[in-house]
Scaffold this motif. Structure first.
Motif, PDB file in Angstrom:
ATOM      1  N   PRO B 161     -13.220  68.402  76.137  1.00 33.26           N
ATOM      2  CA  PRO B 161     -13.587  68.991  74.830  1.00 33.26           C
ATOM      3  C   PRO B 161     -15.058  68.748  74.510  1.00 33.26           C
ATOM      4  O   PRO B 161     -15.520  67.604  74.525  1.00 33.26           O
ATOM      5  CB  PRO B 161     -12.665  68.250  73.850  1.00 33.26           C
ATOM      6  CG  PRO B 161     -11.465  67.898  74.677  1.00 33.26           C
ATOM      7  CD  PRO B 161     -12.016  67.561  76.038  1.00 33.26           C
ATOM      8  N   GLY B 162     -15.769  69.816  74.271  1.00 25.70           N
ATOM      9  CA  GLY B 162     -17.190  69.723  73.953  1.00 25.70           C
ATOM     10  C   GLY B 162     -18.086  70.162  75.091  1.00 25.70           C
ATOM     11  O   GLY B 162     -19.238  70.506  74.880  1.00 25.70           O
ATOM     12  N   GLY B 192      -9.623  77.782  59.600  1.00 24.78           N
ATOM     13  CA  GLY B 192     -10.318  76.796  58.783  1.00 24.78           C
ATOM     14  C   GLY B 192      -9.722  75.408  58.879  1.00 24.78           C
ATOM     15  O   GLY B 192     -10.370  74.432  58.487  1.00 24.78           O
ATOM     16  N   ASP B 193      -8.492  75.287  59.409  1.00 28.33           N
ATOM     17  CA  ASP B 193      -7.896  73.958  59.572  1.00 28.33           C
ATOM     18  C   ASP B 193      -8.715  73.147  60.582  1.00 28.33           C
ATOM     19  O   ASP B 193      -9.228  73.684  61.559  1.00 28.33           O
ATOM     20  CB  ASP B 193      -6.451  74.071  60.082  1.00 28.33           C
ATOM     21  CG  ASP B 193      -5.494  74.499  58.975  1.00 28.33           C
ATOM     22  OD1 ASP B 193      -5.923  74.524  57.795  1.00 28.33           O
ATOM     23  OD2 ASP B 193      -4.337  74.824  59.295  1.00 28.33           O
ATOM     24  N   ARG B 194      -8.791  71.856  60.348  1.00 27.59           N
ATOM     25  CA  ARG B 194      -9.553  70.997  61.257  1.00 27.59           C
ATOM     26  C   ARG B 194      -8.680  70.450  62.366  1.00 27.59           C
ATOM     27  O   ARG B 194      -7.471  70.230  62.199  1.00 27.59           O
ATOM     28  CB  ARG B 194     -10.178  69.833  60.471  1.00 27.59           C
ATOM     29  CG  ARG B 194     -11.332  70.254  59.592  1.00 27.59           C
ATOM     30  CD  ARG B 194     -11.687  69.145  58.634  1.00 27.59           C
ATOM     31  NE  ARG B 194     -12.515  68.128  59.262  1.00 27.59           N
ATOM     32  CZ  ARG B 194     -13.845  68.220  59.329  1.00 27.59           C
ATOM     33  NH1 ARG B 194     -14.469  69.257  58.838  1.00 27.59           N
ATOM     34  NH2 ARG B 194     -14.545  67.252  59.898  1.00 27.59           N
ATOM     35  N   VAL B 195      -9.310  70.229  63.505  1.00 30.09           N
ATOM     36  CA  VAL B 195      -8.640  69.642  64.658  1.00 30.09           C
ATOM     37  C   VAL B 195      -9.552  68.548  65.194  1.00 30.09           C
ATOM     38  O   VAL B 195     -10.765  68.733  65.280  1.00 30.09           O
ATOM     39  CB  VAL B 195      -8.387  70.690  65.772  1.00 30.09           C
ATOM     40  CG1 VAL B 195      -7.601  70.076  66.914  1.00 30.09           C
ATOM     41  CG2 VAL B 195      -7.673  71.914  65.219  1.00 30.09           C
ATOM     42  N   GLU B 196      -8.972  67.400  65.532  1.00 30.31           N
ATOM     43  CA  GLU B 196      -9.769  66.308  66.095  1.00 30.31           C
ATOM     44  C   GLU B 196      -9.206  65.900  67.445  1.00 30.31           C
ATOM     45  O   GLU B 196      -7.994  65.786  67.621  1.00 30.31           O
ATOM     46  CB  GLU B 196      -9.743  65.096  65.159  1.00 30.31           C
ATOM     47  CG  GLU B 196     -10.464  65.330  63.845  1.00 30.31           C
ATOM     48  CD  GLU B 196     -10.246  64.207  62.857  1.00 30.31           C
ATOM     49  OE1 GLU B 196     -10.663  64.378  61.692  1.00 30.31           O
ATOM     50  OE2 GLU B 196      -9.653  63.165  63.245  1.00 30.31           O
ATOM     51  N   ASP B 201     -14.980  58.039  74.539  1.00 28.24           N
ATOM     52  CA  ASP B 201     -16.384  58.036  74.105  1.00 28.24           C
ATOM     53  C   ASP B 201     -16.566  58.653  72.719  1.00 28.24           C
ATOM     54  O   ASP B 201     -17.666  59.037  72.344  1.00 28.24           O
ATOM     55  CB  ASP B 201     -17.289  58.715  75.139  1.00 28.24           C
ATOM     56  CG  ASP B 201     -17.084  60.218  75.164  1.00 28.24           C
ATOM     57  OD1 ASP B 201     -15.982  60.661  74.789  1.00 28.24           O
ATOM     58  OD2 ASP B 201     -18.027  60.935  75.558  1.00 28.24           O
ATOM     59  N   GLY B 202     -15.464  58.784  71.968  1.00 33.41           N
ATOM     60  CA  GLY B 202     -15.614  59.262  70.604  1.00 33.41           C
ATOM     61  C   GLY B 202     -14.688  60.415  70.281  1.00 33.41           C
ATOM     62  O   GLY B 202     -13.774  60.738  71.035  1.00 33.41           O
ATOM     63  N   THR B 203     -14.945  61.019  69.120  1.00 40.80           N
ATOM     64  CA  THR B 203     -14.083  62.084  68.617  1.00 40.80           C
ATOM     65  C   THR B 203     -14.878  63.370  68.464  1.00 40.80           C
ATOM     66  O   THR B 203     -16.004  63.350  67.953  1.00 40.80           O
ATOM     67  CB  THR B 203     -13.488  61.678  67.251  1.00 40.80           C
ATOM     68  OG1 THR B 203     -12.697  60.512  67.423  1.00 40.80           O
ATOM     69  CG2 THR B 203     -12.611  62.788  66.671  1.00 40.80           C
ATOM     70  N   THR B 204     -14.304  64.467  68.934  1.00 40.59           N
ATOM     71  CA  THR B 204     -14.892  65.781  68.656  1.00 40.59           C
ATOM     72  C   THR B 204     -14.069  66.453  67.571  1.00 40.59           C
ATOM     73  O   THR B 204     -12.846  66.331  67.541  1.00 40.59           O
ATOM     74  CB  THR B 204     -14.913  66.666  69.913  1.00 40.59           C
ATOM     75  OG1 THR B 204     -13.601  66.719  70.480  1.00 40.59           O
ATOM     76  CG2 THR B 204     -15.880  66.121  70.960  1.00 40.59           C
ATOM     77  N   VAL B 256      -7.527  79.125  68.948  1.00 39.72           N
ATOM     78  CA  VAL B 256      -8.890  78.831  69.386  1.00 39.72           C
ATOM     79  C   VAL B 256      -9.643  78.145  68.247  1.00 39.72           C
ATOM     80  O   VAL B 256      -9.626  78.622  67.101  1.00 39.72           O
ATOM     81  CB  VAL B 256      -9.627  80.113  69.812  1.00 39.72           C
ATOM     82  CG1 VAL B 256     -11.099  79.805  70.097  1.00 39.72           C
ATOM     83  CG2 VAL B 256      -8.979  80.717  71.051  1.00 39.72           C
ATOM     84  N   ALA B 257     -10.276  77.022  68.563  1.00 34.66           N
ATOM     85  CA  ALA B 257     -11.060  76.304  67.559  1.00 34.66           C
ATOM     86  C   ALA B 257     -12.498  76.167  68.028  1.00 34.66           C
ATOM     87  O   ALA B 257     -12.762  76.012  69.217  1.00 34.66           O
ATOM     88  CB  ALA B 257     -10.451  74.923  67.299  1.00 34.66           C
ATOM     89  N   HIS B 258     -13.407  76.241  67.084  1.00 33.38           N
ATOM     90  CA  HIS B 258     -14.841  76.118  67.375  1.00 33.38           C
ATOM     91  C   HIS B 258     -15.325  74.727  66.986  1.00 33.38           C
ATOM     92  O   HIS B 258     -14.781  74.124  66.059  1.00 33.38           O
ATOM     93  CB  HIS B 258     -15.635  77.164  66.584  1.00 33.38           C
ATOM     94  CG  HIS B 258     -15.346  78.574  67.005  1.00 33.38           C
ATOM     95  ND1 HIS B 258     -16.100  79.642  66.609  1.00 33.38           N
ATOM     96  CD2 HIS B 258     -14.369  79.096  67.804  1.00 33.38           C
ATOM     97  CE1 HIS B 258     -15.611  80.760  67.130  1.00 33.38           C
ATOM     98  NE2 HIS B 258     -14.569  80.461  67.852  1.00 33.38           N
ATOM     99  N   PRO B 259     -16.363  74.242  67.643  1.00 36.52           N
ATOM    100  CA  PRO B 259     -16.886  72.927  67.254  1.00 36.52           C
ATOM    101  C   PRO B 259     -17.488  72.973  65.850  1.00 36.52           C
ATOM    102  O   PRO B 259     -18.073  73.986  65.448  1.00 36.52           O
ATOM    103  CB  PRO B 259     -17.958  72.642  68.306  1.00 36.52           C
ATOM    104  CG  PRO B 259     -18.284  73.954  68.923  1.00 36.52           C
ATOM    105  CD  PRO B 259     -17.092  74.834  68.776  1.00 36.52           C
ATOM    106  N   VAL B 260     -17.312  71.881  65.114  1.00 34.23           N
ATOM    107  CA  VAL B 260     -17.905  71.801  63.777  1.00 34.23           C
ATOM    108  C   VAL B 260     -19.388  71.465  63.913  1.00 34.23           C
ATOM    109  O   VAL B 260     -19.733  70.520  64.623  1.00 34.23           O
ATOM    110  CB  VAL B 260     -17.195  70.716  62.945  1.00 34.23           C
ATOM    111  CG1 VAL B 260     -17.924  70.482  61.637  1.00 34.23           C
ATOM    112  CG2 VAL B 260     -15.758  71.126  62.705  1.00 34.23           C
TER     113      VAL B 260
END
Lengths: 269, 260
Positions: B161-162, B192-196, B201-204, B256-260
């Motif tokens: 991811p990323g 518009g819902d968020r996904v993490e 090495d962290g969270t996208t 499909v989700a886009h990066p914030v």
């Protein structure tokens, strides 16, 4: 796992492909990677009389060079040579459109310097698999190549190659003298990456103790999974809910109809 | 009288339930562009090191993990004619005509790429927090989906991811043995819902751009699993009509989700 068809066939086809095509392929290109597998011998590399690689060091590999199709002459000279008038080695080759070849300076089994050209397999690899190409370009007798203890390649001699597609992952690779348990090289934990053709060259000289392994990687050959099978129970089947909706709808209409039809009967009573 | 009222009430109730069933279908929403073209800032396919070296702790091993039959050694594919002696037209320029990048090729010097395997998927809008495991390809050439319907599976041969391309995470909608899977709620995700997604090495963080019901016969694997172009997070499960004869849904639900 998949192995290539017998390479005698492949080699014959490649030679035919390399025959006259230049007239129809003026603007097309092929890809050439140059590999230096002669120990202790830096060279200059001239391509069609132009110095292309200055002070090319043993044990190194160039990035892929995209070159127009056509005829090429490779000359290898001493690194301090003023020109390519007196090359150590020369080789002629015709580059076919879209071909991907490796030009390898190496030792023959007898220890003489030479240049070999190999055609690299850049066909699509099944999703989840890796391709491994093994080329014997060392001054050494024939070898067997083992992966996790199993024989992967049997009796490979200079300057032959073998190609296999295997599940991607880490392997304990070993190179043994052919038909024996005598280990020439041990390569524990070697990663064969998915979608990549990992091309390994055995180079150097067994007698001189300079045997080593060089790696050229061609990435981006991956296939894709055919689909995503993520349910087998039908618990959220929309066909079911469609049928249910239609059935309930009809039942609802029928009930209302029943209620409406009873009214005149009661009024008369 | 009572019969008539009962019939009328039942009739209205049936119609309402039918209407709800029709309205509650997993309709397509938002924008789903799996094959986003390569644009600025993205890398071409092949630039990303392979992630297989660091599969997650519960990654399914490849089903055929040992090399198969012996590959036959081949005669040389020699295309060059070696010759000795001077070249016909010597050049006088001792400087290289082009700058050709050269790198050390000794196997012992090759460093395996570091891959940060995702281990957690959070969908706050659905109050879901799922373990993520790394998955590969099954015997049929399809993406593996974790056996446990409470897990999500990240396609370990594709981007993390990323990274450029689609990071694909799939989960079961249901199972004959385990019942409904966590991903059956994917159809409830809204634009518009968020996904993490969390890895070591962290969270996208991502925001849902769209959801589609895609007929499996029309699914383009090279688009779904693309490894270049804009970074996208793609969540996949099954849905739509169920074909009982092959125990399979006819469609995939793709978010499909886009990066914030």
């Amino acid at each position: 796992m998949r192995t290539l068809p017998p390479l005698t066939t492949a080699a014959a086809a490649a030679v035919i492909l390399l025959l006259p095509t230049a007239a129809s392929a003026q603007d097309s290109t092929g890809t050439v990677t140059v590999v230096h597998g002669i120990p202790d011998t830096p060279v200059d590399v001239y391509v069609n009389d132009e110095l292309t690689l200055d002070d090319f060091q043993p044990g190194t590999v160039t990035d892929p060079l995209e070159l127009p199709t056509g005829d090429y002459t490779f000359d290898l000279t001493a690194p301090d040579a003023a020109d390519n008038a007196d090359p150590i080695l020369s080789a002629d080759a015709t580059l076919e459109a879209d071909a991907n070849v490796s030009a390898v300076a190496h030792l023959t089994e007898g220890g003489d310097p030479t240049v070999s050209l190999f055609v690299n397999d850049i066909s699509t690899i099944d999703a989840g698999n890796a391709r491994v190409t093994v080329r014997h370009t060392a001054a050494a007798p024939a070898v067997d190549i083992l992966a996790d203890g199993d024989v992967l390649v049997d009796g490979l001699a200079n300057p032959d190659e073998a190609v296999a597609d295997v599940p991607a992952g880490d392997y304990d690779l070993a190179v043994n003298a052919a038909g024996t348990d005598t280990e020439v090289i041990a390569l524990p934990g070697t990663t064969l990456a998915e979608g990549m053709n990992t091309i390994a060259y055995a180079i150097g000289s067994l007698d001189d103790g300079t045997v080593d392994v060089l790696v050229q990687a061609i990435d981006g050959l991956h296939g894709d999974p055919a689909g995503v099978p993520a349910g087998n129970a039908g618990l959220v089947d929309t066909a079911d809910s469609t049928l249910l909706a239609v059935a309930l709808g009809l039942l609802g209409l029928a009930s209302l109809g029943f209620a409406a039809r009873r009214r005149p009967a009661r009024d008369h009573a | 009288m009572a019969t008539r009222v009962l019939a009328a009430v039942l009739g209205i109730a049936f119609l309402l339930v039918a209407a709800v069933l029709v309205v509650d279908r997993p309709v397509d929403v938002g924008q789903v562009d799996l094959s986003s073209p390569t644009t600025s800032g993205s890398r071409v396919a092949g630039a990303t090191p392979d992630p297989t070296a660091a599969s997650g702790p519960t990654a399914n091993p490849d089903p055929t993990a040992t090399p198969g039959p012996t590959a036959e050694p081949s005669p040389p594919r020699r295309l060059a004619t070696a010759r000795q002696g001077p070249a016909p037209t010597p050049s006088t320029a001792p400087t290289a005509v082009r700058d050709v990048p050269v790198h050390d090729a000794r196997l012992a010097d090759q460093a395996p790429p570091t891959v940060h395997v995702p281990d957690r998927l959070r969908l706050p809008a659905l109050d879901l927090d799922l373990p993520v495991v790394a998955v590969g390809v099954d015997d049929d050439g399809q993406m593996e989906v974790p056996e446990d319907v409470g897990d999500a599976g990240w396609y370990r041969h594709g981007p993390t991811p990323g990274d450029p391309g689609n990071a694909v995470i799939a989960g079961h909608v249901d199972s004959r043995v385990q019942g409904l899977g966590a991903f059956h709620r994917l159809v409830d995700l809204q634009v518009g819902d968020r996904v993490e997604v969390t890895s070591d090495d962290g969270t996208t963080t991502w925001v849902v751009a769209g959801r589609r019901l895609v007929d499996k016969a029309a699914l383009d694997p090279s688009a779904l699993f693309r490894r270049s172009g804009q970074p996208r997070l793609v969540l996949v499960t099954c849905g739509g009509d169920f074909d009982g004869s092959v125990r399979s849904y006819r469609s995939n639900v793709v978010v499909v989700a886009h990066p914030v």
